[in-house]
Design a protein around this motif. Structure first.
Motif: not given
Length: 206
Positions: A187-191
């Motif tokens: 999720a850190s990458e998509t955020h």
């Protein structure tokens, strides 16, 4: 309605099922499992129609995917994702709301990304009918972003020369975001990607 009608069987007796219900079930299966991963017996079970009924109503499995992509465009893209972006009353706020809707996809238990973007990724050499739908999606996405950025210019939020450049830059970011979501990237990458999209929307390219 979209031109998926051209790929279906000719006129005959009225169908004994609700077209939207069947296409919605097929759409969700293709969305979750992909074209290759969704077998006709699984589509039959999901829709409640026999495989022969599906073939008679929609043609081949590929024809059914095309119809499902059109149903997705009508019910998800036009009604929920891109329609409000294209036809909103605000400028940058409408793009922020669109990015919020994208971000909400990360927080579901089993994120699927975007059916049309998933289809882009699955077909290395797509059949013409599929290529037409994926090209339509990219065009609709750019048009919707361009419309919102044009409104932002009218509201004094962005300069005139930023409208085309920011719309062009945002399209591949949105596509990449959906690919990462479907791949269940952290999720850190998509955020972080959404944060980059917001920065580009408000401040432009570095």
């Amino acid at each position: 309605m979209t031109d998926s009608k051209i790929s279906r069987r000719g006129p005959g007796r009225p169908r004994g099922f609700d077209d939207a219900t069947v296409l919605g079930a097929a759409m969700r299966l293709f969305w979750r499992d992909g074209y290759s991963g969704a077998s006709m017996p699984e589509i039959s079970a999901a829709t409640g129609l026999s495989t022969s009924s599906l073939y008679n109503a929609y043609g081949s499995k590929l024809d059914l995917l095309v119809a499902a992509l059109d149903h997705y465009s009508d019910t998800v893209l036009d009604s929920f994702m891109l329609g409000p972006l294209a036809g909103g009353a605000e400028g940058l706020a409408d793009i922020d709301a669109f990015l919020d809707r994208l971000g909400a996809a990360v927080d579901v238990t089993h994120p699927w990304g975007c059916l049309t973007v998933n289809t882009i990724a699955e077909f290395r050499d797509p059949p013409p009918a599929v290529a037409a739908r994926t090209a339509r999606y990219r065009s609709q996405l750019r048009q919707a972003l361009h419309a919102a950025l044009s409104r932002a210019h009218g509201l004094g939020e962005v300069p005139a020369d930023a409208v085309d450049r920011r719309a062009d830059a945002l399209v591949p970011i949105v596509v990449a975001f959906n690919l990462l979501v479907a791949a269940q990237a952290p999720a850190s990458e998509t955020h972080d990607l959404l944060a980059a999209a917001r920065s580009l929307t408000h401040r432009g390219l570095p």
